[in-house]
Design an enzyme around this catalytic site. Structure first.
Site, mmCIF file in Angstrom:
data_model
loop_
_atom_site.group_PDB
_atom_site.id
_atom_site.type_symbol
_atom_site.label_atom_id
_atom_site.label_comp_id
_atom_site.label_asym_id
_atom_site.label_seq_id
_atom_site.Cartn_x
_atom_site.Cartn_y
_atom_site.Cartn_z
ATOM 1 N N ARG A 159 39.959 40.716 35.136
ATOM 2 C CA ARG A 159 41.506 41.041 35.618
ATOM 3 C C ARG A 159 42.211 41.932 34.568
ATOM 4 O O ARG A 159 43.291 42.042 34.330
ATOM 5 C CB ARG A 159 42.208 39.549 35.116
ATOM 6 C CG ARG A 159 41.738 38.134 35.896
ATOM 7 C CD ARG A 159 41.843 38.528 37.314
ATOM 8 N NE ARG A 159 41.460 37.068 37.671
ATOM 9 C CZ ARG A 159 40.050 36.549 38.192
ATOM 10 N NH1 ARG A 159 39.113 37.949 38.328
ATOM 11 N NH2 ARG A 159 39.779 35.883 38.634
ATOM 12 N N SER A 228 48.542 32.461 39.412
ATOM 13 C CA SER A 228 48.187 32.008 38.008
ATOM 14 C C SER A 228 49.093 32.795 36.881
ATOM 15 O O SER A 228 49.112 34.018 36.905
ATOM 16 C CB SER A 228 46.852 32.386 37.699
ATOM 17 O OG SER A 228 45.748 31.875 38.584
ATOM 18 N N GLU A 325 49.137 36.556 32.703
ATOM 19 C CA GLU A 325 48.385 37.369 33.699
ATOM 20 C C GLU A 325 49.535 38.244 34.359
ATOM 21 O O GLU A 325 49.327 39.559 34.657
ATOM 22 C CB GLU A 325 47.426 36.475 34.486
ATOM 23 C CG GLU A 325 46.829 37.378 35.540
ATOM 24 C CD GLU A 325 45.881 36.612 36.467
ATOM 25 O OE1 GLU A 325 45.161 35.913 35.825
ATOM 26 O OE2 GLU A 325 46.055 36.617 37.704
HETATM 27 P P1 FAD Z 1 52.517 44.011 42.451
HETATM 28 O O1 FAD Z 1 52.716 42.623 42.168
HETATM 29 O O2 FAD Z 1 53.724 44.755 43.189
HETATM 30 O O3 FAD Z 1 52.198 44.766 41.116
HETATM 31 C C1 FAD Z 1 51.380 44.370 40.334
HETATM 32 C C2 FAD Z 1 51.206 45.232 39.159
HETATM 33 O O4 FAD Z 1 50.441 46.575 39.838
HETATM 34 C C3 FAD Z 1 52.399 45.909 38.677
HETATM 35 O O5 FAD Z 1 52.123 46.143 37.245
HETATM 36 C C4 FAD Z 1 52.658 47.024 39.401
HETATM 37 O O6 FAD Z 1 53.420 48.082 38.764
HETATM 38 C C5 FAD Z 1 51.164 47.571 39.686
HETATM 39 N N1 FAD Z 1 51.034 48.320 40.894
HETATM 40 C C6 FAD Z 1 51.208 47.988 42.174
HETATM 41 N N2 FAD Z 1 50.992 48.836 42.992
HETATM 42 C C7 FAD Z 1 50.679 50.057 42.386
HETATM 43 C C8 FAD Z 1 50.318 51.240 42.693
HETATM 44 N N3 FAD Z 1 50.381 51.547 43.974
HETATM 45 N N4 FAD Z 1 49.964 52.091 41.873
HETATM 46 C C9 FAD Z 1 50.204 51.909 40.482
HETATM 47 N N5 FAD Z 1 50.501 50.546 40.162
HETATM 48 C C10 FAD Z 1 50.692 49.590 41.200
HETATM 49 N N6 FAD Z 1 45.224 37.534 41.592
HETATM 50 C C11 FAD Z 1 44.061 37.672 41.507
HETATM 51 O O7 FAD Z 1 43.365 38.421 40.942
HETATM 52 N N7 FAD Z 1 43.237 36.543 42.147
HETATM 53 C C12 FAD Z 1 43.790 35.441 42.993
HETATM 54 O O8 FAD Z 1 43.208 34.650 43.338
HETATM 55 C C13 FAD Z 1 45.073 35.327 42.907
HETATM 56 N N8 FAD Z 1 45.861 34.429 43.644
HETATM 57 C C14 FAD Z 1 47.142 34.664 43.792
HETATM 58 C C15 FAD Z 1 47.862 33.553 44.538
HETATM 59 C C16 FAD Z 1 49.194 33.626 44.870
HETATM 60 C C17 FAD Z 1 49.802 32.507 45.657
HETATM 61 C C18 FAD Z 1 49.926 34.661 44.374
HETATM 62 C C19 FAD Z 1 51.390 34.695 44.567
HETATM 63 C C20 FAD Z 1 49.518 35.611 43.522
HETATM 64 C C21 FAD Z 1 48.010 35.493 43.298
HETATM 65 N N9 FAD Z 1 47.312 36.592 42.508
HETATM 66 C C22 FAD Z 1 46.012 36.463 42.434
HETATM 67 C C23 FAD Z 1 48.073 37.807 41.837
HETATM 68 C C24 FAD Z 1 48.305 38.865 43.115
HETATM 69 O O9 FAD Z 1 48.030 38.465 44.263
HETATM 70 C C25 FAD Z 1 47.497 40.173 42.601
HETATM 71 O O10 FAD Z 1 47.693 40.502 41.238
HETATM 72 C C26 FAD Z 1 47.913 41.323 43.638
HETATM 73 O O11 FAD Z 1 46.852 42.308 43.385
HETATM 74 C C27 FAD Z 1 49.230 41.804 43.388
HETATM 75 O O12 FAD Z 1 49.603 42.857 44.338
HETATM 76 P P2 FAD Z 1 50.819 43.342 44.891
HETATM 77 O O13 FAD Z 1 50.775 44.326 45.821
HETATM 78 O O14 FAD Z 1 51.693 42.214 45.004
HETATM 79 O O15 FAD Z 1 51.352 43.746 43.458
HETATM 80 P P1 NAP Z 2 38.646 26.278 40.340
HETATM 81 O O1 NAP Z 2 37.585 26.598 41.414
HETATM 82 O O2 NAP Z 2 38.986 24.799 40.111
HETATM 83 O O3 NAP Z 2 37.904 26.781 38.792
HETATM 84 C C1 NAP Z 2 38.918 26.529 37.630
HETATM 85 C C2 NAP Z 2 38.744 27.742 36.747
HETATM 86 O O4 NAP Z 2 37.202 27.723 36.335
HETATM 87 C C3 NAP Z 2 38.965 29.058 37.320
HETATM 88 O O5 NAP Z 2 39.632 29.611 36.598
HETATM 89 C C4 NAP Z 2 37.535 29.783 37.293
HETATM 90 O O6 NAP Z 2 37.489 31.084 36.680
HETATM 91 C C5 NAP Z 2 36.658 28.839 36.373
HETATM 92 N N1 NAP Z 2 35.367 28.723 37.223
HETATM 93 C C6 NAP Z 2 35.130 27.438 38.265
HETATM 94 N N2 NAP Z 2 33.644 27.944 38.709
HETATM 95 C C7 NAP Z 2 33.313 28.817 37.827
HETATM 96 C C8 NAP Z 2 31.986 29.675 37.733
HETATM 97 N N3 NAP Z 2 30.952 29.006 38.640
HETATM 98 N N4 NAP Z 2 31.967 30.418 37.242
HETATM 99 C C9 NAP Z 2 32.948 31.167 36.243
HETATM 100 N N5 NAP Z 2 34.020 30.631 36.307
HETATM 101 C C10 NAP Z 2 34.180 29.451 37.146
HETATM 102 O O7 NAP Z 2 40.001 27.281 40.261
HETATM 103 P P2 NAP Z 2 41.060 27.150 41.573
HETATM 104 O O8 NAP Z 2 42.411 27.185 40.793
HETATM 105 O O9 NAP Z 2 40.855 26.327 42.635
HETATM 106 O O10 NAP Z 2 41.039 28.639 41.753
HETATM 107 C C11 NAP Z 2 39.920 29.206 42.701
HETATM 108 C C12 NAP Z 2 39.898 30.644 42.387
HETATM 109 O O11 NAP Z 2 40.825 31.325 42.781
HETATM 110 C C13 NAP Z 2 39.550 31.005 41.021
HETATM 111 O O12 NAP Z 2 38.479 32.067 41.064
HETATM 112 C C14 NAP Z 2 40.617 31.569 40.560
HETATM 113 O O13 NAP Z 2 40.806 32.773 39.763
HETATM 114 C C15 NAP Z 2 41.438 32.223 41.829
HETATM 115 N N6 NAP Z 2 42.797 32.254 41.685
HETATM 116 C C16 NAP Z 2 43.426 33.080 41.155
HETATM 117 C C17 NAP Z 2 44.858 32.989 41.057
HETATM 118 C C18 NAP Z 2 45.480 34.088 40.261
HETATM 119 O O14 NAP Z 2 46.699 34.253 40.521
HETATM 120 N N7 NAP Z 2 44.901 34.906 39.476
HETATM 121 C C19 NAP Z 2 45.685 32.250 41.678
HETATM 122 C C20 NAP Z 2 44.873 30.994 42.419
HETATM 123 C C21 NAP Z 2 43.700 31.106 42.464
HETATM 124 P P3 NAP Z 2 38.223 32.319 37.617
HETATM 125 O O15 NAP Z 2 39.727 32.442 37.444
HETATM 126 O O16 NAP Z 2 37.598 33.513 36.557
HETATM 127 O O17 NAP Z 2 37.341 32.234 38.675
#
Ligand code: FAD
Ligand code: NAP
Length: 337
Positions: A159, A228, A325
């Site tokens: 991340r 998250s 995050e």
């Molecule tokens: P923004 O929120 O608009 O920007 C995020 C950051 O990136 C800011 O710092 C911004 O300045 C920078 N940025 C954006 N665009 C540019 C650009 N073109 N150039 C330079 N900098 C830029 N994230 C995960 O990793 N895994 C997930 O599973 C996940 N699940 C999510 C679920 C939900 C319901 C929500 C709401 C969010 C989730 N996220 C997840 C977080 C989010 O989706 C990601 O971080 C996504 O990449 C953000 O995209 P955005 O276009 O909305 O970026």
């Molecule tokens: P989950 O599958 O219930 O798992 C809970 C946590 O355990 C997750 O954070 C995941 O890490 C870790 N995990 C589970 N199995 C793993 C494996 N085999 N190896 C390494 N790590 C493991 O999680 P969940 O909440 O339902 O989400 C599912 C996936 O969607 C996850 O990968 C999560 O990161 C992603 N997600 C991300 C966001 C966001 O905003 N970043 C929001 C929603 C969902 P990781 O998070 O590193 O995968």
């Protein structure tokens, strides 16, 4: 003169930027960059605002990235997919799958733009953006030129990437990404919730993950949130061993670094009694404790308070300090909780 960010942050907070520009094509950079240079104000690039929290109005220039377009190429072993930064990343996955390009399906339904995907190296279900990145195309404000930063130079980690660094956020505007996707497809079914999908096609995996996510996560269109709120903490193995003594069921995973262990932030928050908590108009999701939500009409300070309470309770119970995050912005730029 100010620009509403209400529709540009998925918390749905009613905040404004001093100035805002929607960048639909390259020509539109000119007035935005002139404003930044002429005013000396800070700037911020936004995609969909699905990973940001504004604690107050932003006193600078917001650039909303809306550059659109795809380019597909291939050689014997790989597909090369260039995606303009304002494209929706999930739509890009579906576009690829519809053309028979498999591999991105574990990243199904992550909200946001292709341009933001490298910033925090988005990841889910055992896959991450870095697994497929060939290069990131940037407008480099230090040189005024379009440049390509190869994947090896993007500093991708869990991340994270070089684009999160303050000096780079003020230097690079990501304009496109190019993915390199092997034609030889191997399904990535390591996560427990994907067990039973052996033999499934890429579209089936996409649909399975999309259904899981719809079930487990609040939809920002109904309950404002940014996914998250906190990162999964990576701790020393000795810290994990100590926790294990008191909490034998504490989940942990290899962190990819020697002597380090990744804990599940959602589990810690849940066990600290914070799932579904509510303070005024903000709280945590009852479905997923890791997601801080706007229950309707929340002020930025209410979201901040919930996040601080969660962090405090987890620290008090487990001695583990959670780091946001979500990217947090105040009047002059990025700030802490
Ligand atoms: P923004 O929120 O608009 O920007 C995020 C950051 O990136 C800011 O710092 C911004 O300045 C920078 N940025 C954006 N665009 C540019 C650009 N073109 N150039 C330079 N900098 C830029 N994230 C995960 O990793 N895994 C997930 O599973 C996940 N699940 C999510 C679920 C939900 C319901 C929500 C709401 C969010 C989730 N996220 C997840 C977080 C989010 O989706 C990601 O971080 C996504 O990449 C953000 O995209 P955005 O276009 O909305 O970026
Ligand atoms: P989950 O599958 O219930 O798992 C809970 C946590 O355990 C997750 O954070 C995941 O890490 C870790 N995990 C589970 N199995 C793993 C494996 N085999 N190896 C390494 N790590 C493991 O999680 P969940 O909440 O339902 O989400 C599912 C996936 O969607 C996850 O990968 C999560 O990161 C992603 N997600 C991300 C966001 C966001 O905003 N970043 C929001 C929603 C969902 P990781 O998070 O590193 O995968």
């Amino acid at each position: 003169m100010s620009f509403s960010l209400k529709n540009h942050n998925t918390f749905g907070l009613d905040v404004r930027a001093a100035h805002g520009y929607v960048i639909g094509d390259f020509a539109m950079f000119a007035p935005a960059l002139e404003k930044i240079a002429g005013s000396g104000l800070p700037f911020l690039v936004l995609g969909r605002g699905s990973d940001v929290l504004f604690t107050e109005d932003f006193g600078g220039v917001a650039l909303i990235n809306a550059l659109k377009g795809f380019e597909f190429n291939e050689d014997r072993d790989f597909h090369y997919v260039k995606i303009q930064a304002g494209e929706d990343f999930d739509e890009a996955i579906r576009t690829c799958l519809a053309r028979g390009i498999r591999g991105l399906e574990n990243l199904a339904l992550i909200p946001g733009t292709a341009g933001a995907a490298p910033v925090q190296n988005i990841g889910a279900y055992g896959a991450s953006f870095a697994d497929f990145c060939r290069y990131v195309e940037v407008l480099d404000l230090a040189t005024g030129r379009l440049d390509r930063i190869g994947a090896a130079d993007c500093g991708f980690g869990y991340r994270t990437s070089i684009f999160k660094k303050r000096e780079n956020a003020a230097r690079y505007i990501i304009t496109a990404v190019e993915l390199k996707i092997p034609k030889a497809w191997t399904p990535n079914l390591g996560y427990e919730s994907l067990a039973g999908l052996e033999g499934a096609e890429a579209w089936d995996i996409y649909r399975h993950i999309a259904a899981l996510r719809r079930d487990r996560l609040p939809d920002p269109r109904e309950l404002g949130n940014a996914g998250s709120f906190f990162k999964n903490p990576v701790v020393d193995a000795a810290v994990y061993d100590m926790l294990l003594g008191t909490y034998p069921s504490v989940p942990a995973y290899p962190a990819g670094e020697d002597g380090k262990v990744k804990l599940a932030a959602g589990w810690l928050i849940d066990r600290a009694g914070c799932r579904g908590m509510r303070v005024g108009n903000a709280g945590t999701s009852a479905k997923q404790a890791l997601v801080v939500v706007n229950y309707g009409g929340a002020a930025p300070a209410e979201i901040v308070l919930v996040a601080q309470l969660v962090r405090g309770k987890v620290f008090a119970k487990f001695g583990v300090l959670l780091e946001p995050e979500v990217r947090i912005y105040g009047r002059t730029g990025e700030c802490g909780l």
